[in-house]
Design a protein around this motif. Structure first.
Motif, PDB file in Angstrom:
ATOM      1  N   VAL A 144       0.835  -1.202   0.000  1.00 43.04           N
ATOM      2  CA  VAL A 144       0.000   0.000   0.000  1.00 43.04           C
ATOM      3  C   VAL A 144       0.870   1.253   0.000  1.00 43.04           C
ATOM      4  CG1 VAL A 144      -1.643   1.348   1.360  1.00 43.04           C
ATOM      5  CG2 VAL A 144      -2.005  -1.097   1.028  1.00 43.04           C
ATOM      6  N   THR A 145       1.893   1.289   0.847  1.00 37.32           N
ATOM      7  CA  THR A 145       2.762   2.467   0.855  1.00 37.32           C
ATOM      8  C   THR A 145       3.531   2.582  -0.459  1.00 37.32           C
ATOM      9  OG1 THR A 145       4.435   1.199   2.081  1.00 37.32           O
ATOM     10  CG2 THR A 145       2.960   2.608   3.354  1.00 37.32           C
ATOM     11  N   ALA A 146       3.897   1.447  -1.062  1.00 35.22           N
ATOM     12  CA  ALA A 146       4.534   1.492  -2.373  1.00 35.22           C
ATOM     13  C   ALA A 146       3.573   2.080  -3.400  1.00 35.22           C
ATOM     14  CB  ALA A 146       4.983   0.099  -2.797  1.00 35.22           C
ATOM     15  N   TYR A 147       2.306   1.674  -3.315  1.00 32.73           N
ATOM     16  CA  TYR A 147       1.297   2.186  -4.246  1.00 32.73           C
ATOM     17  C   TYR A 147       1.148   3.699  -4.089  1.00 32.73           C
ATOM     18  CZ  TYR A 147      -3.030   2.684  -6.847  1.00 32.73           C
ATOM     19  OH  TYR A 147      -3.966   3.081  -7.781  1.00 32.73           O
TER      20      TYR A 147
ATOM     21  N   PRO B  34      -6.779   5.831  -9.010  1.00 29.48           N
ATOM     22  CA  PRO B  34      -7.022   4.435  -9.366  1.00 29.48           C
ATOM     23  C   PRO B  34      -5.942   3.910 -10.302  1.00 29.48           C
ATOM     24  CG  PRO B  34      -8.573   5.876 -10.495  1.00 29.48           C
ATOM     25  CD  PRO B  34      -7.826   6.733  -9.531  1.00 29.48           C
ATOM     26  N   GLY B  35      -5.572   2.654 -10.095  1.00 34.62           N
ATOM     27  CA  GLY B  35      -4.558   2.069 -10.957  1.00 34.62           C
ATOM     28  C   GLY B  35      -3.957   0.825 -10.354  1.00 34.62           C
ATOM     29  N   ALA B  36      -2.723   0.540 -10.747  1.00 27.22           N
ATOM     30  CA  ALA B  36      -2.011  -0.645 -10.283  1.00 27.22           C
ATOM     31  C   ALA B  36      -0.532  -0.324 -10.189  1.00 27.22           C
ATOM     32  CB  ALA B  36      -2.226  -1.818 -11.242  1.00 27.22           C
ATOM     33  N   VAL B  37       0.125  -0.958  -9.221  1.00 24.95           N
ATOM     34  CA  VAL B  37       1.567  -0.795  -9.026  1.00 24.95           C
ATOM     35  C   VAL B  37       2.186  -2.174  -8.913  1.00 24.95           C
ATOM     36  CG1 VAL B  37       3.356  -0.031  -7.420  1.00 24.95           C
ATOM     37  CG2 VAL B  37       1.455   1.492  -8.000  1.00 24.95           C
ATOM     38  N   VAL B  38       3.260  -2.389  -9.648  1.00 22.92           N
ATOM     39  CA  VAL B  38       4.069  -3.590  -9.503  1.00 22.92           C
ATOM     40  C   VAL B  38       5.325  -3.202  -8.728  1.00 22.92           C
ATOM     41  CG1 VAL B  38       5.348  -5.412 -10.681  1.00 22.92           C
ATOM     42  CG2 VAL B  38       3.207  -4.557 -11.668  1.00 22.92           C
ATOM     43  N   ALA B  39       5.486  -3.799  -7.559  1.00 20.18           N
ATOM     44  CA  ALA B  39       6.645  -3.534  -6.709  1.00 20.18           C
ATOM     45  C   ALA B  39       7.566  -4.742  -6.768  1.00 20.18           C
ATOM     46  CB  ALA B  39       6.202  -3.265  -5.274  1.00 20.18           C
TER      47      ALA B  39
ATOM     48  N   LEU C 255       8.169  -9.955  -5.235  1.00 20.92           N
ATOM     49  CA  LEU C 255       7.314  -9.221  -6.162  1.00 20.92           C
ATOM     50  C   LEU C 255       5.871  -9.279  -5.684  1.00 20.92           C
ATOM     51  CD1 LEU C 255       7.390  -8.755  -9.891  1.00 20.92           C
ATOM     52  CD2 LEU C 255       5.265  -9.658  -8.928  1.00 20.92           C
ATOM     53  N   ILE C 256       5.216  -8.127  -5.733  1.00 17.47           N
ATOM     54  CA  ILE C 256       3.797  -8.060  -5.446  1.00 17.47           C
ATOM     55  C   ILE C 256       3.194  -6.985  -6.333  1.00 17.47           C
ATOM     56  CG2 ILE C 256       4.049  -6.369  -3.576  1.00 17.47           C
ATOM     57  CD1 ILE C 256       1.766  -7.862  -2.122  1.00 17.47           C
ATOM     58  N   ALA C 257       1.953  -7.191  -6.729  1.00 14.03           N
ATOM     59  CA  ALA C 257       1.198  -6.171  -7.442  1.00 14.03           C
ATOM     60  C   ALA C 257       0.001  -5.790  -6.594  1.00 14.03           C
ATOM     61  CB  ALA C 257       0.740  -6.686  -8.806  1.00 14.03           C
ATOM     62  N   ILE C 258      -0.340  -4.516  -6.615  1.00  9.88           N
ATOM     63  CA  ILE C 258      -1.483  -4.025  -5.849  1.00  9.88           C
ATOM     64  C   ILE C 258      -2.228  -3.008  -6.697  1.00  9.88           C
ATOM     65  CG2 ILE C 258      -0.059  -2.265  -4.711  1.00  9.88           C
ATOM     66  CD1 ILE C 258      -1.906  -2.638  -2.247  1.00  9.88           C
ATOM     67  N   GLY C 259      -3.547  -3.042  -6.597  1.00  9.76           N
ATOM     68  CA  GLY C 259      -4.364  -2.114  -7.358  1.00  9.76           C
ATOM     69  C   GLY C 259      -5.569  -1.677  -6.574  1.00  9.76           C
ATOM     70  N   THR C 260      -6.148  -0.568  -6.986  1.00  5.87           N
ATOM     71  CA  THR C 260      -7.360  -0.079  -6.341  1.00  5.87           C
ATOM     72  C   THR C 260      -8.170   0.766  -7.314  1.00  5.87           C
ATOM     73  OG1 THR C 260      -8.253   1.138  -4.453  1.00  5.87           O
ATOM     74  CG2 THR C 260      -6.232   2.005  -5.425  1.00  5.87           C
ATOM     75  N   ASP C 261      -9.494   0.704  -7.136  1.00  5.09           N
ATOM     76  CA  ASP C 261     -10.401   1.636  -7.802  1.00  5.09           C
ATOM     77  C   ASP C 261     -10.876   2.689  -6.819  1.00  5.09           C
ATOM     78  OD1 ASP C 261     -12.016   0.177  -6.155  1.00  5.09           O
ATOM     79  OD2 ASP C 261     -13.300  -0.618  -7.732  1.00  5.09           O
ATOM     80  N   LEU C 262     -10.215   2.774  -5.684  1.00  4.95           N
ATOM     81  CA  LEU C 262     -10.478   3.674  -4.570  1.00  4.95           C
ATOM     82  C   LEU C 262     -11.707   3.271  -3.759  1.00  4.95           C
ATOM     83  CD1 LEU C 262      -9.522   7.185  -6.024  1.00  4.95           C
ATOM     84  CD2 LEU C 262      -8.089   5.490  -4.871  1.00  4.95           C
ATOM     85  N   THR C 263     -12.252   2.070  -4.034  1.00  7.80           N
ATOM     86  CA  THR C 263     -13.280   1.521  -3.146  1.00  7.80           C
ATOM     87  C   THR C 263     -12.777   0.290  -2.402  1.00  7.80           C
ATOM     88  OG1 THR C 263     -14.268   0.081  -4.831  1.00  7.80           O
ATOM     89  CG2 THR C 263     -15.082   2.352  -4.691  1.00  7.80           C
TER      90      THR C 263
ATOM     91  N   ALA D 289      -4.153  -8.755 -12.928  1.00  8.51           N
ATOM     92  CA  ALA D 289      -5.028  -9.289 -11.889  1.00  8.51           C
ATOM     93  C   ALA D 289      -5.536  -8.222 -10.938  1.00  8.51           C
ATOM     94  CB  ALA D 289      -4.293 -10.370 -11.100  1.00  8.51           C
ATOM     95  N   VAL D 290      -4.810  -7.106 -10.796  1.00 12.77           N
ATOM     96  CA  VAL D 290      -5.195  -6.098  -9.805  1.00 12.77           C
ATOM     97  C   VAL D 290      -5.659  -4.782 -10.418  1.00 12.77           C
ATOM     98  CG1 VAL D 290      -3.600  -7.085  -8.126  1.00 12.77           C
ATOM     99  CG2 VAL D 290      -2.842  -5.152  -9.535  1.00 12.77           C
ATOM    100  N   CYS D 291      -5.436  -4.575 -11.688  1.00 11.23           N
ATOM    101  CA  CYS D 291      -5.735  -3.282 -12.299  1.00 11.23           C
ATOM    102  C   CYS D 291      -7.240  -3.113 -12.478  1.00 11.23           C
ATOM    103  CB  CYS D 291      -5.039  -3.164 -13.650  1.00 11.23           C
ATOM    104  SG  CYS D 291      -5.121  -1.495 -14.364  1.00 11.23           S
TER     105      CYS D 291
END
Length: 338
Positions: free
Chosen positions: A120-123, A131-136, A141-149, A254-256
């Motif tokens: 989350v802090t990386a995002y 809204p979007g996705a981040v690959v850290a 390796l982890i990917a995280i995404g949100t639509d802000l909900t 998968a997260v975008c």
């Protein structure tokens, strides 16, 4: 930095931001109203994990003297808001969630604590509250995404079960190719075999230098730069990096968010490998996420913790909360304030 005292018993406008990862802690204190913050103070020792996951006692043993040094320099005694970004929080954070808010209240007068997975802090460091996705990508390796909900995460399962495309994954694949060449099996690389022997010695001794190590992911990841070194002239090494790019893109997909015009950012030391990894990754992302826009990361996980802290202290945090990825609690365990 000097933050003037204001006589407030809780110093509500002052914040503490922490990034806890595989190389230790990084800590910043700051003030919302003035926009000022200290330079980061770093430790070189990762927080221990045990039967209860991340060890809250060891966390405070390291954190407390660092915070005291920063607050003494700033001539303040209390901070009202703390944001803790921690690797492993999602799966190993029960002890930290139970004990750290109270410890921060006792030591520094903290009234509001946000506990955030390092993803989350990386995002937030990379994209902010968009809204979007981040690959850290680093050792893992982890990917995280949100639509802000809500938050979605993919991979981040560690070097034995996942982290596909990360530094340990690339290093392990490179060493497998070296061992294939040593055995005379198909899929081997003489170039990687030469690099492995230079770095680790005789291949017959390689298992003993990898399997018993408690820092096995880091040992494997240390070979990833040799894969990149060989890739311009070695098709096996180049294929490993292309496979890594494909795995990264799969996690991003998968997260975008599937609708709108989300942004995608890449963050982490692995991307210092440059074009040999980035070119196939951008090709995969363009093919798999045509509705998204790839943008440069604005900052790192510590920057993300600072952003969350400023917004939280100002009552303007717009990110989705949940019990695992991002929770906001009082030291008395009263739960979310918002």
């Amino acid at each position: 930095m000097t933050i003037p005292g204001d006589g407030s018993p809780y110093a509500a406008g002052r914040f503490l931001a922490v990034d806890s990862g595989g190389s230790g802690l990084r800590v910043v204190v700051g003030e919302v109203g003035s926009g000022r913050s200290s330079g980061p103070l770093s430790s070189g020792e990762p927080v221990r994990t045990g039967a209860r996951g991340i060890d809250p006692g060891h966390f405070m043993e390291q954190l407390a003297p660092m915070v005291r040094e920063l607050t003494d320099h700033a001539d303040v005694s209390e901070v009202g808001t703390a944001v803790i970004g921690a690797a492993g929080l999602a799966t190993l954070g029960d002890g930290l969630r139970a004990e750290l808010p109270g410890a921060l209240a006792r030591e520094f007068g903290v009234r509001t604590v946000a506990l955030a997975a390092d993803a989350v802090t990386a995002y937030v460091g990379a994209l902010g509250a968009r809204p979007g996705a981040v690959v850290a990508a680093g050792t893992g390796l982890i990917a995280i995404g949100t639509d802000l909900t809500g938050w979605r995460r993919a991979d981040g399962w560690g070097h034995l079960l996942g982290d596909c495309g990360g530094g340990a994954w690339i290093g392990r694949a490179g060493l497998e190719a070296a061992l294939r060449a040593y055995d005379g099996r198909d899929g081997g690389s003489e170039a990687l075999l030469s690099c492995a022997e230079e770095q680790f010695g005789a291949m017959t001794g390689l298992p003993g230098k990898v399997y018993p190590r408690s820092d096995r992911p880091a040992v494997l990841a240390a070979f990833a730069p040799r894969v990149a070194e060989c890739a311009p002239d070695d098709p096996v090494a180049a294929d490993i990096l292309r496979d890594a790019a494909r795995h990264m893109a799969e996690s991003a997909v998968a997260v975008c968010p599937p609708a709108g015009e989300p942004q995608v950012a890449l963050t982490g030391g692995l991307f210092k490998m440059g074009e040999l990894l980035l070119v196939p990754l951008h090709e995969e992302l363009a093919k798999r996420l045509p509705h998204a826009r790839v943008v440069p990361a604005e900052g790192d996980p510590l920057d993300g913790a600072v952003r969350i802290a400023r917004d939280l202290a100002a009552g303007a945090l717009a990110l989705p909360r949940d019990d695992v990825m991002l929770s906001v609690v009082s030291p008395k365990g009263q739960g979310d304030h918002f």
